[in-house]
Design a protein around this motif. Structure first.
Motif, PDB file in Angstrom:
ATOM      1  N   PRO A  76     -15.854 -14.739   9.095  1.00 49.93           N
ATOM      2  CA  PRO A  76     -14.696 -14.759  10.002  1.00 49.93           C
ATOM      3  C   PRO A  76     -13.364 -14.990   9.283  1.00 49.93           C
ATOM      4  O   PRO A  76     -12.365 -14.351   9.602  1.00 49.93           O
ATOM      5  CB  PRO A  76     -15.003 -15.912  10.963  1.00 49.93           C
ATOM      6  N   GLU A  77     -13.349 -15.881   8.298  1.00 52.90           N
ATOM      7  CA  GLU A  77     -12.093 -16.211   7.621  1.00 52.90           C
ATOM      8  C   GLU A  77     -11.583 -15.090   6.710  1.00 52.90           C
ATOM      9  O   GLU A  77     -10.442 -15.134   6.240  1.00 52.90           O
ATOM     10  CB  GLU A  77     -12.241 -17.512   6.814  1.00 52.90           C
ATOM     11  N   ALA A  78     -12.395 -14.073   6.477  1.00 56.40           N
ATOM     12  CA  ALA A  78     -11.991 -12.983   5.582  1.00 56.40           C
ATOM     13  C   ALA A  78     -11.680 -11.686   6.328  1.00 56.40           C
ATOM     14  O   ALA A  78     -11.307 -10.694   5.707  1.00 56.40           O
ATOM     15  CB  ALA A  78     -13.092 -12.737   4.551  1.00 56.40           C
ATOM     16  N   ARG A  79     -11.819 -11.684   7.631  1.00 57.35           N
ATOM     17  CA  ARG A  79     -11.621 -10.451   8.396  1.00 57.35           C
ATOM     18  C   ARG A  79     -10.144 -10.058   8.469  1.00 57.35           C
ATOM     19  O   ARG A  79      -9.264 -10.903   8.450  1.00 57.35           O
ATOM     20  CB  ARG A  79     -12.180 -10.612   9.801  1.00 57.35           C
ATOM     21  N   GLY A  80      -9.939  -8.741   8.544  1.00 57.73           N
ATOM     22  CA  GLY A  80      -8.597  -8.209   8.719  1.00 57.73           C
ATOM     23  C   GLY A  80      -7.759  -8.174   7.453  1.00 57.73           C
ATOM     24  O   GLY A  80      -6.556  -7.942   7.524  1.00 57.73           O
ATOM     25  N   ARG A  81      -8.377  -8.387   6.287  1.00 58.84           N
ATOM     26  CA  ARG A  81      -7.628  -8.407   5.034  1.00 58.84           C
ATOM     27  C   ARG A  81      -8.087  -7.327   4.051  1.00 58.84           C
ATOM     28  O   ARG A  81      -7.722  -7.347   2.892  1.00 58.84           O
ATOM     29  CB  ARG A  81      -7.750  -9.783   4.378  1.00 58.84           C
ATOM     30  N   GLY A  82      -8.936  -6.404   4.507  1.00 59.95           N
ATOM     31  CA  GLY A  82      -9.392  -5.337   3.626  1.00 59.95           C
ATOM     32  C   GLY A  82     -10.561  -5.693   2.731  1.00 59.95           C
ATOM     33  O   GLY A  82     -10.934  -4.917   1.854  1.00 59.95           O
ATOM     34  N   VAL A  83     -11.145  -6.855   2.940  1.00 62.74           N
ATOM     35  CA  VAL A  83     -12.267  -7.303   2.108  1.00 62.74           C
ATOM     36  C   VAL A  83     -13.449  -6.348   2.225  1.00 62.74           C
ATOM     37  O   VAL A  83     -14.015  -5.910   1.223  1.00 62.74           O
ATOM     38  CB  VAL A  83     -12.665  -8.748   2.490  1.00 62.74           C
ATOM     39  N   ALA A  84     -13.822  -5.999   3.448  1.00 61.22           N
ATOM     40  CA  ALA A  84     -14.974  -5.110   3.646  1.00 61.22           C
ATOM     41  C   ALA A  84     -14.695  -3.715   3.109  1.00 61.22           C
ATOM     42  O   ALA A  84     -15.554  -3.105   2.461  1.00 61.22           O
ATOM     43  CB  ALA A  84     -15.352  -5.053   5.120  1.00 61.22           C
ATOM     44  N   SER A  85     -13.507  -3.181   3.364  1.00 59.10           N
ATOM     45  CA  SER A  85     -13.176  -1.837   2.874  1.00 59.10           C
ATOM     46  C   SER A  85     -13.206  -1.786   1.354  1.00 59.10           C
ATOM     47  O   SER A  85     -13.727  -0.833   0.764  1.00 59.10           O
ATOM     48  CB  SER A  85     -11.796  -1.407   3.369  1.00 59.10           C
ATOM     49  N   THR A  86     -12.652  -2.808   0.711  1.00 58.01           N
ATOM     50  CA  THR A  86     -12.669  -2.854  -0.753  1.00 58.01           C
ATOM     51  C   THR A  86     -14.098  -2.913  -1.266  1.00 58.01           C
ATOM     52  O   THR A  86     -14.474  -2.172  -2.181  1.00 58.01           O
ATOM     53  CB  THR A  86     -11.860  -4.060  -1.258  1.00 58.01           C
ATOM     54  N   ALA A  87     -14.919  -3.772  -0.672  1.00 58.99           N
ATOM     55  CA  ALA A  87     -16.312  -3.883  -1.100  1.00 58.99           C
ATOM     56  C   ALA A  87     -17.059  -2.574  -0.889  1.00 58.99           C
ATOM     57  O   ALA A  87     -17.829  -2.136  -1.757  1.00 58.99           O
ATOM     58  CB  ALA A  87     -17.006  -5.018  -0.344  1.00 58.99           C
ATOM     59  N   LEU A  88     -16.825  -1.926   0.252  1.00 54.71           N
ATOM     60  CA  LEU A  88     -17.504  -0.667   0.538  1.00 54.71           C
ATOM     61  C   LEU A  88     -17.069   0.420  -0.439  1.00 54.71           C
ATOM     62  O   LEU A  88     -17.891   1.206  -0.907  1.00 54.71           O
ATOM     63  CB  LEU A  88     -17.255  -0.246   1.983  1.00 54.71           C
TER      64      LEU A  88
END
Length: 179
Positions: A101-113
């Motif tokens: 939850p604390e990492a959402r909306g910052r591009g973390v998932a897109s970068t990892a993907l």
């Protein structure tokens, strides 16, 4: 399958193998409503024993053509999410992810993907990398599209989510899609 070597890094985001130090964060995140809502195999509640068993099975997963990585951030490489890759047919792999939850909306998932998909298509004998998102998970769809995946359509009754058949949107990334 093997873990990426060298490890995949982009700025403050790094993908690394799971470790037993991740157990408390894994338990916290895997009990969070939005994560467990869309990740079918998670036991509810997700316990410390579940996390220990998952982390302990890392080599077995690799031997079976699957890798699970922590999405880490910062100097302390703190867990901010997870991403996985598994071979589902010759030349075809599927990926999936979740973010704390604390990492959402910052591009973390897109970068990892982007990191894992570019690595997979460059180093594994893949002709297709795919992922699916629940039809009711627009945030995950945005992640896939930002990472360059193409939506292919809605798959009706595609998967089972704790006894309920759910629709999903299938996405793919092909080697020729990369710049």
């Amino acid at each position: 399958m093997a873990y990426p070597d060298p490890p995949l890094v982009d700025g403050a985001i790094a993908l690394r193998p799971w470790s037993m130090q991740d157990v408390p964060d894994a338990v916290r995140c895997c009990n969070e409503e939005q994560i467990r809502r869309f990740i079918p195999p998670l036991p509810i509640p997700y316990t410390e024993d579940d996390a220990i068993a998952f982390i302990g099975a890392a080599q077995q997963r690799l031997d079976q053509g699957s890798a699970a990585l922590v999405i880490a951030e910062g100097e302390d490489a703190a867990l901010r999410g997870a991403i996985g890759l598994r071979t589902i047919a010759p030349g075809v792999a599927q990926t999936g992810y979740w973010v704390a939850p604390e990492a959402r909306g910052r591009g973390v998932a897109s970068t990892a993907l982007m990191l894992v998909s570019r690595w997979a298509l460059a180093t594994l004998p893949l002709i297709r990398l795919q992922l699916f998102t629940d039809l009711d998970n627009p945030a995950s769809m945005r992640v896939a599209e930002r990472a360059g995946f193409t939506p292919e359509g809605t798959l009706r009754n595609w998967y089972d989510l704790r006894g309920e058949r759910r629709d999903a949107v299938m996405f793919s990334l092909l080697p020729g899609d990369l710049p």
